[in-house]
Design a protein around this motif. Sequence first.
Motif, short mmCIF file in Angstrom:
data_model
loop_
_atom_site.label_atom_id
_atom_site.label_comp_id
_atom_site.label_asym_id
_atom_site.label_seq_id
_atom_site.Cartn_x
_atom_site.Cartn_y
_atom_site.Cartn_z
N LEU A 275 0.82 -1.23 0.00
CA LEU A 275 0.00 0.00 0.00
C LEU A 275 0.84 1.27 0.00
O LEU A 275 0.36 2.35 -0.34
N ALA A 276 2.14 1.16 0.37
CA ALA A 276 2.99 2.35 0.37
C ALA A 276 3.35 2.78 -1.06
O ALA A 276 3.80 3.90 -1.28
N LYS B 233 2.34 -4.39 4.90
CA LYS B 233 3.67 -3.74 4.87
C LYS B 233 4.79 -4.69 4.41
O LYS B 233 5.78 -4.87 5.11
N GLY B 234 4.58 -5.27 3.27
CA GLY B 234 5.63 -6.09 2.66
C GLY B 234 5.64 -7.54 3.13
O GLY B 234 6.39 -8.35 2.59
N ALA C 69 12.33 -9.75 -8.16
CA ALA C 69 11.67 -10.35 -6.97
C ALA C 69 10.15 -10.21 -7.04
O ALA C 69 9.43 -10.93 -6.35
N THR D 202 19.52 -4.26 -10.22
CA THR D 202 18.36 -4.38 -9.31
C THR D 202 18.56 -3.38 -8.19
O THR D 202 19.38 -3.60 -7.29
N GLN E 30 14.01 -0.04 -0.84
CA GLN E 30 13.50 0.34 0.48
C GLN E 30 13.32 1.84 0.63
O GLN E 30 12.53 2.30 1.43
#
Lengths: 306, 319
Positions: A34-35, A63-64, A154, A182, A186
């Motif tokens: 959602l971020a 959250k991941g 990923a 890549t 974060q």
Amino acid sequence: MKSCIKFISFTLLFLSMFVSKAWAEKVTVITPYLAQPGTQMYVEGFKNEASKKGWDLNIIDTKGDVAEVISRIEDAVNQKVDGIVINVDPSQIAAGLEVAAAANIPVVGMDSGADPLLVTNVTSNGYAMAAETSVYVANRIEGKGNVVMFVFDAFPPVQIRGVIADAVFGNFPDINVMDRITPDVQDGGIADSRAKMEALLAANPEAGSIAAVWAAWDQPAIGAMQAIEAAGRSNEGIVIVGIDANPQARDAISQGGNFEASIAQDFVGIGSATANAIGRAMSGEEIKSKVIYVPTVLITSANVGN
Amino acid sequence: MKILNLIKKYGTLIGFFGIIIFFTINLPSTFLTAKNFINISQQISMLAVVAFTMTVVMVMNDFDLSVGSMASLAGIVAAVLFSMGYPIWIGILAALFVGIIGGLFNGFLVSIIGILPFVATLGTLTMFSGFAFLISGGRTIFGRDIPSEFSSFARSGIEISSLGLKIPFLSILALLILFIVWFILEQTTYGRRLYAIGGNTEASFLAGIKVKQLRLSAFALTGVGAAIAGLMYSSRVASSNPTQGSGLMLEAIAAVFLGMTMSEEGEPRVLYTLLGVLILGVLDNGLTQMNVDSYIREVLVGFIVILAVAFSSITKKRN
């Protein structure tokens, strides 16, 4: 008398609210992302459609954490919701999807990837988007030169973009993919992409040594653009393209600099199409297509203002 | 006065039952059911394993910040070996071996080199994470690369047909780890020595306790716990991702701290850690079922941890 009428009308109002809430269909949207701006726009589109339909909506951000998506699906099934929407690779949450299937609760993917346990997946055509932007790059550099790729294998929807771009560039004998980076996402993907591009520019100081940057999404393209500008190499004609056409990318494209093109997914449209799909599934309709594509548009300086 | 003492001693436990009663009232048909509690036990199993083994180093007043990265790395090591065609048992053994080696390395940095645990494990957190990305090439390993027998472990359990319930293997494994850690810490000389080191390292050393070796081995146990949790996570999501365990570390420390509020001496006890894990799991489950915004949930969980630890700290100071 007046107070008596007031009391009755308030009571009726309260009861009608309670009853409508109690009768509203319950839909749970679960995402670990959602971020991300794109996901926020999917959810926005979904919310708009859900409020028109009067659904009781619960949006959950893990959250991941993918395992937490499974946990939250189990909770939603326990809660006896009418429908579930997910925004994560379904092959990783099969345990949760099986629980929902056992409880006969339909699950629809919102740009998640297809899976037999999903009613359908609503998305943009990632293969076509990557093909369009990588062919744009190949044509702009006239089929020759060094290309830097920014990928993220990923996450399956982004991974397929890299696969297609590899194939397109591999089909041009004079195009050399000099690096397949890549970035660390974060920090949102811009800062680390910029740092990586700065290192590449420093290692290749000759003008023309880098012909183009192809990025599987916009943030690395923006980072690369910032690195090229900071290195004072904007006038070398390095072509930059991204995917998603987020506001920052559109702004860069409108300035007519190195960042030449991106491709616009209709995120809000994916959200509302997902709401329609889960609505149809909850009403018992059988959705035959396992993937529903929402159209995309190549954004260049010619149409960025539209 | 007795009531006040009771609250001081069992405040966290009373708070836990308060939470259960609150959710039971608000979710009358879906919360207080055997099925839901089995669900919760499965959901918290990975966190529980990390928290139980984190207790081992926290007993000595140490920390291991690298457990999340180790969980990611162990999962990736197993998945890469699966994708290369190695049998499941080799993948699992290799992941556990990585856990031991990583834990021993942490212990070496802390006890032999003498780096503060916070700094040493912060460094290895980044290292293990880097290895996970390096080995996997940054990819999520999923699909046919993960053997179905491995992923079906997390979906299976012991059926209790008379009750129509299934006790998940993940929950059983977490209980087994709880028993092992409880046995090591509470029933062996080794465990008592770890507590002695936590009480006073210098006095323990002077009393003849081999402080360095014990700290080294305790970190190895925590590393193995993190690797087991990583394998459980990979089995549950039928895939391995180089960032999969990153959320475990902070929650595990929070769970141990919550548990410590139950101990009169403020020491970590693994059974109290279980209570900490349960509080976190029940809050997540109940608040989700009540449609509470996930960000508000986050704030509430943090607030409850602070409240419990602050309350315990204040009452102990007064004592």
